[in-house]
Every structure is written in structure tokens, then in C-alpha cells.
Design an enzyme around this catalytic site. Structure first.
Site, PDB file in Angstrom:
ATOM      1  N   ARG A  26      27.436  37.922 119.153  1.00  0.00           N
ATOM      2  CA  ARG A  26      26.498  37.115 119.941  1.00  0.00           C
ATOM      3  C   ARG A  26      26.016  37.874 121.188  1.00  0.00           C
ATOM      4  O   ARG A  26      24.814  37.881 121.460  1.00  0.00           O
ATOM      5  CB  ARG A  26      27.118  35.761 120.298  1.00  0.00           C
ATOM      6  N   ASN A  44      27.510  30.701 117.201  1.00  0.00           N
ATOM      7  CA  ASN A  44      28.356  30.804 116.017  1.00  0.00           C
ATOM      8  C   ASN A  44      28.270  29.467 115.303  1.00  0.00           C
ATOM      9  O   ASN A  44      28.407  28.420 115.927  1.00  0.00           O
ATOM     10  CB  ASN A  44      29.812  31.048 116.420  1.00  0.00           C
TER      11      ASN A  44
END
Ligand SMILES: [Fe+3]
Ligand SMILES: [Mg+2]
Ligand SMILES: [Zn+2]
Ligand SMILES: [Zn+2]
EC number: 6.2.-.-
Lengths: 764, 328
Positions: A26, A44
Site C-alpha cells: 500500500r 487491503n
């Protein structure tokens, strides 16, 4: 209907699947998006990374391409799916990392634990760094993952770090896209994170705890230490008394112990490392690498008795780094358990059970959620063979050649147990769970089932298991109430290799193993089979011999030798005598065992290659007993040290029920009659088995059967044998495979079971 | 022996060999009459088939009496009458039959129980192996007794009356000529007096009694754990095993916990009664070496574990058929 002012602007939803959580993905997406001045967010989800991005079409395209080409090193991008969205008008809100969403996404990749990265290791020893000597330093590229995760998606709130509240400085780093700890979930520092505690002569915390542990180790003491996937027992590897004591505590008289050294240079002083081995040692998985070690004199001779190989590994957690740096000597670092039980992960259990046996327990307050032993690998001719698959590797997905609409749980074997589940078009082999003899192991096994299924969000409706009714895993399968598929042990072994190596047509399986239940109720272990993912046919085998006293014969290779001497299947090869061995055992024991064999008292028969290695080790006077699985065979291989090539001993094939059978009697007779050096005879025996294998495979292939051979079974942990068989079969035009990531021993059985059960559950 | 067709020969066999000393004198009746026992009765039956028929420490006749007397005792019952039936193979030496029959009579007399009825059949050669004996016993339940395999409670003490493993090892050794018979003799013996003493000392605190015969200690414990839905934890080192039995089992590759016993029992006793029961046991000659070997735990239900000297806990398995090695 796109407004004119949005022309050239696109919006997309990108779903990235693979190993993308817990690896800094990320933050990577965040930086990349900002670089391209995109708006949107990343999160996520179940097991994937979901991105919504809006921006100029060209920038978006480049962004998407770079997602796979520049992904973080620890990640593994399996797929990047792009769907167009209707671009919403309005000013850009920038790019954000948003809270994870939980979803029933089938593709879940729980991240494995990662060894301390170089950057963190540098900070650890930098007096100016704020995490100087902080034993829980980590970043997005390193640190604990699966061992502290409760559930996916991977977020601090779903790890055992949840109870530690980040201090302002840690939070700052966690939220700073430019920081390498941006969204490092286990981020911590001495102000806010976990802390060491020492229970020994008194209790100490933090640096004081560490220095007490170091002081104990410095003077030859023994400690229990909380590692990443479980407690470990640690002592000075150069100190005979210390190592002897550790062996006594663990009730592990002979099995080699792993040695941790501080740096790769130190490792080179212990062992001849080739480039593959060096690469493995320094990889994020940081496994124990079994290396050839002619310089063992720097270690206690009790570390790896009678072997010229030693398992070496490097510090993989900050705590290991601190210990090794302070002590600057090789340490035995071995799983903290008693007598074959699973490695202890609970703090109380460690203090109650290991505490009384050691000089102190070095623990901390970051709980371990999943048990992971140290993984063990060995390099053979440039290929990495995984001997134990746990920390750093498990769980990770493997190939499922024939997909199924059933959800399969594979129960594994009895020793070196591991579980597998199918999910989507993959098999996930869980971590090594150990031998299922103890109550602790059974509890760990049941927990392991829940963990593996939960982590991958699957509910099995079919269970695959071994044919051996006595295996605890088989009993578990019977008690599960699920539909069951019984899988022959050696079929599972060779299919594990075939499936991993991508052999998708029928092949010849060579399973050389200790013992596994055959489909005829006898024990097998030296098998040549024509196999595919559904079925197999036995095309060749080793001769049968009784195991006098069943499991007692496995613990006593000398008895196994008497089994061949007095009870081997009559294949026409005559008999042999073993006067020296019988003299060692004495007439009373010899007579009783002989009588047991004649009367068939507790003498199950087996066509096992492993047991033949045992018998040969005994006949050569190498060992009459075996204190760990495969010890006699390991010592027999070690006995060949220094002998490069050796002629074979006599051997013959017979034919029984239409298949070729190796008659080992001429080989054994030659072994008992020779006066050559033991090392030469041991090497000649290996050559013999290579020749026999070629003959058996050639015989199996004579009807035009496939030219692809897959090896499986614990006997193929023998490097000399693997080399010989590969080379010899290669010269005969066969393509030879052995599994790499999947253990060739019983640790890989569950994978083979899952593949076979999947194939059988699917219509042809 | 050749009396298969009945008639005169059978009458002779019964009149001259079997009946004298075994059955009470008097006319042959079709059934025995028992007096009103004035309380609950226990009834048990068992067929005895053993090779060899004579073994160190006993024979099949003695075993047939002890087995049924002990089965009654495991429900807290004192035997009051036995029925004995023989299946004989044609050709069985008459001297062996006499010896076995005498042994039955003597064992019953020693137990203080009368054989009140019986039956004898002779079958063709090969149809049985020498002699099979079925004994059926009726016993009176002692007033204080409330024993059942389902009565174990968490915290109960697990007691064993004496060393285990001798019977099965002795039988195997003589049968197969393994050479241990000089050192190991069967422990076959009646246990009803021991049980009476235990019940006198512990009363309703004696929850479970079990004689670990076929399947050995392991099966007996697992059956109790399953029936009572509890766990049992045994301290391995506390279980008494004669040294020669340990040595023989190691050589034979047998788990001594799976070996049959004929003269010992396990008792699960409420913790507050355990000391008294153990003390009472040790005053009986058949339980001098009675020991506390473990405790009943909350579970997992049906699981028996053995705490090893190392401090690890082994899961104890029931013996199912031949124990094939599980090591790969
Ligand atoms: Fe195997
Ligand atoms: Mg009965
Ligand atoms: Zn790092
Ligand atoms: Zn902090």
C-alpha cells in the site's frame, strides 16, 4: 455523458492479487499514485489490494504498468485486474490509504515472517538512531507477519500488536508516506512497543533483561528465548558441556543442532558456502541451511555428531542480532520444546516447562499467534530442497494441477505433519506442525486446522488422509465427519513432486521412504509406480523384510539387519550371515529376535528403502540404534565422505506378480563379506541403489511408459543418492524431478493428498 | 478323547472326569436353583480361549474362573454361583482335561464360589483348539457399591492394584518360545476380596473399577474416559511394571500398556476417598504394590495422556489389531 472538462480523464478500479499484504504494497501504491498525481485511495481487502484511481489516461496507464514492474521485493504480484469506473467530476482529493475492508475474497495470501532488513539492522546498531538496540525494530520490508496475525486483511488492529498504542513519533512515521515505516503494522519503539523481560535469578526488563541473558550465555549457560515463531533454546555452540546439557534437556541425544552465527562471513568460517547457499542464508526467509562443513572443529563435536554437515543460519530478528553481536560466537539456537513436542509459543508454558530446565527465560510481551519452527533447506546441485517448511515460507500457495469445486483439507501424515487446504485453483500448504504423538501436538494440529481454514477463508467439505489407520491425522479425518478420500502414502509423495514441478502427464514415480501404508495392507517404502494425479500402479519395488518388534526395529537398525538376515522375502538371492552384528547383540537377543521372525511375532513386513539403509548401517557397524528419524541413513551417507566414485555392489532383480523386485540379499552378502574400508562400502551401497533404481525404472518404462520420473520420500533427503539417481536416469534419457518448495519427506504429504483428492473429485 | 456322539461315553466322561469335585453331588437337573439374594445381582459371562492351555502362573481353567469372578467384582459384586461349560476337541488328552477341570474346581473353591451348573460338548478334531471354557457368574452387589465405567468424575484418583504386563507377556513367551517364561509368570488371580476391601474403605467414593484384560491398561483407561466423557492423565513412571516385563516388551516391540492382565484392576476413586482406598488395597496380598498413577481431568473427553519422565504428554491410543509403525 462525460463532461467535456473531464475529457482525457479516466477512473479505474485496480485489484492486485498475490502476496501483496504485509510487504509494503500500500505505501508503494501510495507513493506511485502521488508521483503520477492521481486521486483516489488504496486499501487491503480480504487478501488483495484494491485501488481506486482517477487521473489522466496516460498517467493511469503508466501507474498500472508500474504496479507489477516495480512492486516491492517481498511481494509477489499474481494478477492486476483493471475495471473502468465512471470518472466523477470535481477537484482531486489527493490519494489516501484507507481502512481495510474485510471481504470473502478467496485469494488470500497471509504474509510470511520476514527477517530483519539491512536498513533496520543498521539502525539497530546506530547509537544515534532512536531505535538503537531496540529488539523489536521493523519496517514495511521486515518483521513478524503471519506469526502475529489474527486475521486478514493485514492491519495492526488484527495483529497481536493491537494492544500497543503507538507513540506520537511512531504514529508520525506510520502515517508519513515518505517514511519506510509508512504503514508498517508492527511498528514500535522503546517508548511504545513490546519490551523484553528476563526471568532467571530475579526479573529484569529491557536492556537489563538482555544483558542478563548475555551474561548467562557468556558463561556457558542455557536460556530459553522467545523467537519469532516460538521459543528457542540457546547456548554456546562451542561449549561441550553446554551443548550436552541442551541435548539432555531436549532429550535429543544425536540429532544435529542448528547453529546461528552473526554474519555471512562468520558462516563462511564454519562451512563451504556456494552462492546458492549464501543467497538462502541472507534471504528474507532466513532458513537453516544444511551446509558442508569441514571446519567443524570450531564447534562442539556434540553439535552434529559424526556428520560433516551442519545447519547454519543467520540472525533473523533484532533480538537474535543483539545476542549474536554481543556474544560474537556461534550459538546453538534450536526449537524450545521437550522430547519431540511442538515448539512452545505461550509465555506461561515456556516459563513453566522450559523455565525449570534452563538458567533463565528471555521473553517479551508481543504474543505469538501462530507456531512457526525455523525452516530447513539444503542445496543439491543448484536446487534448493526444502526439508522443513515453516517460518518465512509458510503458508504460501502451490500449484493445483486439476482444480476442483470441492474445498479440500488434507490431513497429512503422522510425522513431520503439515496441513493443506485447497482454495480457488491453488493448494496452500500450512507450516510444519511436528510429529503427532503428543497431546500438545494434537492440540496444535486442531488449532492448525482452524488457523489455516480461517486465514484462507475456506470451509472444507472433503478431507484427504493417509491409508494408515494408526496415524492421528487419519483419526482426525475419520472424526471430522467430512467426506473422505484415502490417499496412498507414496502416491502422495511422488504426486507432490509432480504437481510442484508441473508434470501434467502420467509419470514414473520413485518413492524411497521409511514406511508408508500400501494399498494392500503391507508397509511400503521402496516403490516404483506409474502414476498420475488420480491413480497409480505399482510397477516395481524393493524386497520385503520383517520389522522385528515393529517400531522397535526402526529404533534399532541392528534388528532390521536381522530382519533381512532371517526373514527377507525369498527372491532367489540366497542368504547372508552377519556374525559380527550377532556377536554385538549377544546370543540371547539374537535368538529371541530370530524366533520372533520365525514365529511372526510383531514382525510386520515392509518393502522399504529406508529400512534397507538402516540395515546396511548396522551391518557396516556404523550404528545399531537410531535416536532420530533417519539417523542410520544420515550416518551412512556421512560415512561416504571423501569417496567420490564407487563401483556398485552385487544386486539382482527378481520378478514377482509381474513386477520387478529388487533382491537386496546379494548386496547385503557382499557388505558382510567385504574387508574394504567402511567409507568405500558405504559409497558402493549408494551406487548400488542408484543402479537398482535405474534398472527398476527402465523395467517400468519398457512398455513405452513415460520418460518423466518424479522422486519422493524421505530417503531422497540423501544428497549423494539424489545426485546419483538424477545423473544416471538422465543418461538413460529420463527427465528427473524432485520437489523444491514442498518437502520431499512427510512434510509434503498433505500437498500430494490435496492434489490427488482434487483430481479424484473432478470428473474426467 | 472321543465322546462327540453323546450317550454312554459322554455319561462316563461327565460322571468320572468332570462332575466329581466340580459340581455339587445330587441328581442331574436341567437348571440350578439359587436362593433369593435379597438385593441387586450382577451377571457376567466370558468364553476363554487361550494358547497355551498351561502357562507360567496358571492354566485356562483357573483363568476361566478368575476372569468371570473379576468381571463381577468390577461391578462391586461378590460371586455367588458359577456355571461352567466346556467345548472339547476330540483327541484332547484325558489327563489334560482332568488337570484343567481340577483347576476350575480348585479356583472356584478358593474364590468361595460354587459351580452350580455346567455343560460339556465334544466337537470334531479341528473344530476347536483343545478346549474352550465359558464361565457365567452371578454375584451379589455389595450394598455400598455404585461402580460403573461411566462414573468417573474430574479430580478422581486413578489407582492400579499391582504391576501390569505379566500375563500377556508370559503367554506370548511360552506360546512362541521366546524364552522369557523363567522370569515372567501370569498374574491371574481373583480380585473380589480386594474389591470388597476397597468398597468397605471407600464406599460410594469408588466410582469406577476395571480389570485391564484384553487391550491392557490403555484400552481400559480409554474406555472409561469415553464412557465418563472425561480426560485421564497418567504419570508414566508411576505405573508399576516388573523389570523383566519391561525388558521383554522392549525387545518384542510391545507397548506394555497394551498387554493383557488377569490379576489387577484400576480404580477411579473420589479424591477424598483415595487415601483410604489405597491404604485398604495395600493391606490385601493381591494389591501390596497398589499405586496412585494419575488423575481424571476435564478432557478433552475420551483422551488419555501419559505424562512422560521428560514432562511431555503422550496421547495413549487404543490397540486396534496389529500396531503398525507410524514412523515414516
Ligand atoms: Fe513418507
Ligand atoms: Mg466378560
Ligand atoms: Zn526493516
Ligand atoms: Zn513508538
Amino acid at each position: 455523458m462525460t463532461p467535456a472538462r473531464l475529457r482525457g480523464v479516466r477512473a479505474v478500479r485496480v485489484t492486485v492479487s498475490g502476496l501483496v499484504q504485509g510487504v509494503g504494497f500500500r505505501p508503494f501504491v501510495y507513493r506511485l499514485a502521488n508521483e503520477h498525481r492521481l486521486n483516489g485511495h488504496v486499501a487491503n481487502t480480504g487478501g488483495q489490494v484494491a485501488i481506486t484511481a482517477r487521473g489522466p489516461a496516460a498517467a493511469l496507464a503508466e501507474f498500472i504498468a508500474r504496479l507489477s514492474t516495480e512492486a516491492p521485493v517481498q511481494s509477489h504480484v499474481e494478477n492486476v485486474a483493471v475495471a473502468d469506473l465512471e470518472p466523477t467530476p470535481g477537484p482531486g482529493a489527493g490519494f489516501r490509504i484507507v481502512n481495510s475492508a474485510r471481504s470473502g475474497d478467496p485469494r488470500r495470501y497471509p504474509p510470511p515472517d520476514l527477517a530483519t532488513c539491512a536498513a533496520c539492522a543498521r539502525e539497530l546498531f546506530d547509537p544515534d538512531d532512536r531505535r538503537y538496540r531496540y529488539p523489536f525494530i521493523n519496517c514495511t520490508a521486515c518483521g513478524p507477519r503471519i506469526s502475529i496475525i489474527d486475521d486478514l486483511p493485514y492491519d495492526r488492529a488484527r495483529t497481536t500488536m493491537r494492544t500497543f498504542h503507538m507513540c506520537d513519533r511512531c504514529r508520525g512515521e506510520y502515517l508519513d508516506p515518505g517514511d519506510r515505516r509508512f504503514h508498517a503494522e508492527p511498528i514500535a519503539c522503546a517508548d511504545c512497543g513490546p519490551r523484553l523481560t528476563w526471568w532467571g535469578d530475579g526479573i529484569g526488563h529491557g536492556e537489563a533483561a538482555l544483558s542478563q541473558a548475555i551474561a548467562v550465555l557468556e558463561t556457558g549457560g542455557l536460556i530459553a528465548m522467545k523467537g519469532v515463531g516460538g521459543y528457542q533454546l540457546v547456548t554456546d555452540a562451542g561449549d561441550d558441556t553446554a551443548v550436552r546439557r541442551l541435548r539432555h534437556v531436549k532429550n535429543r541425544p544425536g540429532k544435529p543442532l542448528a547453529v546461528m552465527v552473526g554474519t555471512l562471513d562468520r558462516a563462511r568460517r564454519l562451512a563451504d558456502l556456494d552462492t546458492d547457499e549464501a543467497k538462502l542464508l541472507t534471504a528474507p526467509a532466513a532458513p537453516i541451511v544444511v551446509c558442508h562443513s569441514p571446519h567443524l572443529e570450531t564447534l562442539s563435536s556434540l553439535v552434529a555428531p559424526r556428520l560433516s554437515h551442519v545447519g547454519v543460519f543467520l540472525p533473523y530478528s533484532p533480538l537474535h542480532h543483539l545476542l549474536l553481536a554481543a556474544l560474537d560466537r556461534p550459538l546453538v539456537v534450536t526449537s524450545g520444546n521437550l522430547g519431540g513436542e511442538p515448539i512452545i509459543i505461550g509465555d506461561e508454558a515456556a516459563r513453566d516447562r522450559l523455565g525449570p530446565m534452563v538458567d533463565g527465560v528471555l521473553g517479551h510481551d508481543r504474543p505469538i499467534r501462530e507456531r512457526h519452527d525455523d525452516s530447513v533447506v539444503r542445496v543439491v546441485d543448484g536446487e534448493t530442497l526444502t526439508l522443513r517448511r515453516a517460518r518465512g515460507y509458510a503458508p504460501s500457495p502451490s500449484r493445483l494441477p486439476i482444480p476442483t469445486d470441492r474445498t479440500i483439507l488434507a490431513a497429512g501424515a503422522q510425522s513431520k505433519s503439515a496441513l493443506a487446504v485447497t482454495g480457488d485453483d491453488r493448494v496452500i500448504l500450512g507450516p510444519y506442525l511436528g510429529d503427532l504423538d503428543s497431546a500438545e501436538a494434537m492440540d496444535g494440529y486442531a488449532t492448525g486446522v482452524d488457523r489455516l481454514c480461517g486465514m484462507h477463508a475456506v470451509q472444507p467439505n472433503l478431507i484427504a488422509h493417509d491409508l494408515h489407520d494408526g496415524y492421528a491425522s487419519t483419526r482426525f479425518a475419520r472424526d471430522s465427519g467430512l467426506d473422505r478420500v484415502g490417499v496412498q502414502h507414496h502416491h502422495a509423495h511422488v504426486v507432490a513432486t509432480a504437481a510442484e514441478r508441473g508434470v501434467d502427464e502420467p509419470f514414473i514415480g520413485v518413492a524411497y521412504d521409511g514406511l508408508g501404508m500400501g494399498d494392500d495392507g503391507t508397509l511400503w517404502g521402496g516403490e516404483i509406480m506409474l502414476a498420475d494425479y488420480r491413480d497409480f500402479r505399482r510397477l516395481g519395488r524393493f524386497g520385503y523384510a520383517p520389522l522385528p518388534g515393529g517400531a522397535a526395529a526402526i529404533r534399532n537398525p541392528a534388528r532390521m539387519a536381522l530382519g533381512y538376515r532371517y526373514g527377507a522375502e525369498d527372491l532367489g538371492g540366497g542368504t547372508f550371515r552377519a556374525p559380527e552384528l550377532e556377536k554385538r547383540l549377544g546370543p540371547a537377543q539374537t535368538d529371541t529376535i530370530r524366533r520372533m521372525i520365525e514365529r511372526g511375532v510383531n514382525c510386520p513386513k515392509a518393502s522399504s528403502a529406508g529400512r534397507l539403509f538402516d540395515a546396511v548401517a548396522a551391518l557396516l557397524g556404523i550404528t545399531d540404534t537410531s535416536s532420530y528419524e533417519g539417523e542410520a541413513a544420515v550416518l551412512l551417507e556421512a560415512a561416504c565422505e571423501g569417496v567420490a566414485d564407487a563401483f556398485p555392489l552385487p544386486w539382482r532383480l527378481a520378478r514377482r506378480d509381474g513386477i520387478a523386485v529388487y533382491d537386496p540379499i546379494p548386496t547385503l552378502r557382499a557388505i558382510t563379506e567385504t574387508d574394504e574400508a567402511t567409507s568405500l562400502t558405504a559409497a558402493r551401497f549408494h551406487t548400488t541403489i542408484v543402479e537398482v533404481t535405474v534398472a527398476l525404472v527402465r523395467d517400468a518404462a519398457r512398455h513405452g511408459y513415460p520418460k518423466t520420473v518424479c522422486l519422493g520420500g524421505g530417503v531422497f533427503q540423501n544428497r549423494r543418492l539424489v545426485r546419483g539417481v538424477r545423473e544416471a536416469l538422465g543418461q538413460e534419457g529420463f527427465t528427473v524431478h524432485i520437489s523444491r518448495d514442498i518437502p520431499v519427506n512427510d512434510g509434503g504429504i498433505a500437498y500430494g493428498q490435496a492434489v490427488i483428492a482434487a483430481a479424484r473429485s473432478t470428473r474426467r | 478323547l472321543g465322546h462327540g456322539s453323546g450317550g454312554q461315553l459322554m455319561a462316563e466322561l461327565l460322571g468320572e472326569v468332570i462332575t466329581p469335585g466340580l459340581l455339587p453331588p445330587g441328581p442331574m437337573e436341567d437348571a440350578a436353583v439359587l436362593p433369593d439374594p435379597g438385593g441387586d445381582l450382577a451377571l457376567s459371562t466370558d468364553a476363554f480361549v487361550v494358547t497355551p492351555r498351561f502357562f507360567p502362573g496358571g492354566d485356562i481353567g483357573m483363568l476361566a474362573v478368575h476372569g468371570t469372578v473379576n468381571d463381577l467384582a468390577m461391578r462391586g459384586a461378590v460371586p455367588i454361583a458359577l456355571a461352567v461349560s466346556y467345548v472339547l476337541e476330540e483327541g484332547l488328552p484325558m489327563a489334560e482335561l482332568r488337570r484343567i477341570n481340577d483347576s476350575v474346581a480348585k479356583a472356584a473353591a478358593d474364590c468361595g464360589v460354587a459351580v452350580v451348573t455346567g455343560d460339556t460338548k465334544v466337537v470334531n478334531r479341528g473344530a476347536c483348539d483343545g478346549i474352550y471354557i465359558t464361565t457365567t457368574g452371578v454375584g451379589r452387589i455389595a450394598p455400598a457399591a455404585a461402580v460403573s465405567a461411566a462414573n468417573a468424575a474430574v479430580g478422581d484418583a486413578v489407582l492400579v492394584s499391582g504391576p501390569i504386563g505379566s500375563h500377556g507377556t508370559a503367554i506370548l513367551s511360552v506360546r512362541e518360545g521366546l524364552g522369557f517364561e523363567a522370569a515372567i509368570t501370569s498374574d491371574t488371580r481373583p480380585l473380589h476380596e480386594l474389591v470388597a476391601a476397597m468398597l468397605a474403605a471407600g464406599g460410594a467414593g469408588v466410582h469406577v473399577l476395571r480389570d485391564p484384560t484384553r487391550g491392557g491398561l490403555a484400552s481400559a483407561l480409554i474406555e472409561v474416559a469415553q464412557a465418563s466423557q472425561v480426560g485421564i492423565e497418567i504419570t508414566e513412571a508411576a505405573v508399576p511394571v516388573p523389570t523383566p516385563v519391561t525388558a521383554a516388551c522392549e525387545l518384542l516391540g510391545l507397548d506394555v500398556w497394551h498387554v493383557a492382565n488377569e490379576g489387577c484392576l484400576i480404580a477411579l476413586v473420589a479424591p477424598e476417598a483415595a487415601d483410604a482406598v489405597l491404604a485398604a488395597m495395600r493391606t490385601c496380598p493381591e494389591a501390596e504394590h497398589a499405586s496412585l498413577i494419575g488423575r481424571v481431568t476435564a478432557g478433552p473427553s475420551g483422551r488419555v495422556t501419559a505424562r512422560t519422565p521428560l514432562g511431555t504428554a503422550r496421547v495413549v491410543d487404543m490397540l486396534i489389531g496389529e500396531q503398525l509403525p507410524r514412523i515414516c
